[in-house]
Design a protein around this motif. Sequence first.
Motif: not given
Length: 780
Positions: A747-769
């Motif tokens: 799911g396209p959701v991230i918690q505050h605790s996970a985000l502020t722990s630091g890290g790397y979020l990779e999104l693969q972008m496309t032109d199709q929904p």
Amino acid sequence: MHKHTLYIRLLCFLMVGLSASCKLKVKTVEKVDEQVNYAEMVYPQLDTENSRWFFFSSASRPFGMVNLSPDTEIDGAWGSGYRYKTDTVQGFSHIHAWQMSGVSVMPVTLTSSNQNTIFRDFSSPFSHQTERIKPGFHYLELDRYQVAASLTSTTRVGLHHYRFPDDSRAAVLFNLNTMLGPCENINGKLQKEDNRTLAGQVVMKPTMRRPKPLTIFFKVKLSTDIASVDRDPTTGNYLVSLTNDSEPVLMKVGISYTSLANADLNIQQEMPHWDFDAVVADAQKEWNGHLGRIKVEGGTRIAQRRFYTDLWHALQGRRIISDVNGAYPDNTGEDFRVGQLPLDESGKPKFNHFNSDSFWGAQWTISTLWGLVYPEIKAQFVHSLLQYQKDGGLVPRGPSGGNYTYVMTGASSTPFVVSAIQEGIITEDLESIYEALKINHMPGGIMEKSGYEHNTQLGGGLKYYVEKGYVPYPIPEGKFGGHQDGGSLTLEYAYQDWTLAQLAKKLGYEEDYQYFLQRSENYKNVYDATSGWIRPKNLAGNWLKDFDPYQYKVGFVEANGAQATWFVPHDLEGLAALMGGPEKAAQKLHAQFEEAEKLGFTAGTSHDVEEHPEYRRIPINYGNQPSIQTGYVFHKLGRPDLTQYWSRQVIQQTFSGLSPATGYNGDEDQGLMGSLAVLMKMGLFQINGGTDEDPEYLIGSPVFDKISITLHPDYHSGETFVIEARDNSNENVYVASLQLNEEPLVGPVIQHSALTSGGYLELQMTDQPTIDNNSNDNDL
């Protein structure tokens, strides 16, 4: 060549170079901080054709008490201050704040023809061709007097650099008694203390919003001798004539809202020297330190410049009102008093005290951005709000001059404070904070007051909300303030009750939790299943007759029914159920976006045209707060692909320009729209204002290839959080897949605790929904 003249020419060269490179693509680099001067990226003139008194800043620091800049219009809160299309300077004033203004000065040269008229006729034309502006600095030339004026500042002290023509009779006019932006300045006094020092004070008259006067104390120190100080008996203003000196004239102006001694202390502590260039460099360093916490890569040069201009807006407008020693003006009681902020072990104030416009809409804007990127700033504002409560009994929703203003509606500070607690920014005295917030939600609290309702507490309709489950429209007792619109008030109170319920739950107050949770469902009482919209009711419980969901400000605060219907950020699933399910709700909202796109998603290009017959009927308005969350509502309806698509369209049409003619297309209330633009461009959004137990960020469609957020070591466990959008482009706006630290993210959701722990979020972008698991239908 004089050092400062060389500095100006170098700055001109740099600015021309920046302008010439605006259309170039910027290559992605690994060490952006070594390649980019973030302060130089900012375009301060953005939207200055539409600006209001506190909107524009140049020679100021983040949240500075002093915000020194030229004023081309000085009459009224709206359409005043620095207006790009007005080419005449009326003076340089030091305070551009919410309902506050003061200490306007004008360097002039005296001649036999103007020495008898200078107090009435002093304005000067200037040209944008020779003007240079960047955060912490402003340079322009007053053509009438041939004076080159440069401005900079520390937090509480303005520094002027004037180069007068050779052999001229140099003077500085102090216009202490004048209309200045939102309020009239009166009872101005100025006296000479010694050959190079002046002391003065001026009173800001009350306004409709700030009901009590406030005195500004100021000290002036000059680098040259004072020849004379003359007072005009008609205007009461002062002309300070200077000794004829070929060297540039430097002038420090330190201000305080508590005393002359503290104005002097502010100068001693913040500007003990006379090195103008050093102050400019320090200002740029401070701005770079704040702006550089978010590093963006990819996109056009204009897109990057607009991003840092948006971020710059999020760090100003709301002004410090306390002195370096922690003294501050307390106007919350019957009599004015000088308060004292608590000091730390080193004797320094633990936080600053602030002047601030409303937190109405802050749950989707500064609250989220500051909580993630500037937690120390959010902490200071929370402590400041609580200081007001300790002094005056209520947590304010928009204080000015140490005074309650009751700007806008509801208890808009509650979500802001609760989110700071849920994010772990505020960790002490939670029980007392809860009790302070609870006051506003009960009889006698701020919810009872409508906008600017200073002397009564009937306009907010709280008793009806509690007894009947909704605020009637109209309020049967009559008109007491502004924004007595029952449809919006019911929605707002319900959301704010839900946020307070989350804090009650955290503290184990089960009875309170259930009570406010039940109140948070009151939004259902103003949903009309027949029309499919939120609809105002009168006291008898009858729906508003001849209801038109596109009629502006009829039962809704600065909105129409179509825009306001989606203001249920705490229970969008429940709202969708009332509409027949998430699929039907998504279809309805999608149709609104398609219609709003025809008008560029805004009700015109400025706040003052929102009531235009065409613009007022727009179904989604990204120029004002009530519907700025709607792009992310799709997320909660199981259609994150539509969030990704429409948020990109809104950014492109609404938040991408770099021009004095446009920028925020409406009501940029002290950084709210700037911070909204930043969050949308980063693809991170908190739909409920980050007030649940572990706040969640909904992931949208970042406009940059890479975004690196430096986390704060005092509040966050991680060092950096990086978002990388692979194959990103104007066409590839959809997220095909997500990985957090090389693990699939469900799911396209991230918690505050996970985000502020630091890290790397990779999104693969496309032109199709790509549709979330909650929906199997790709067509609307």
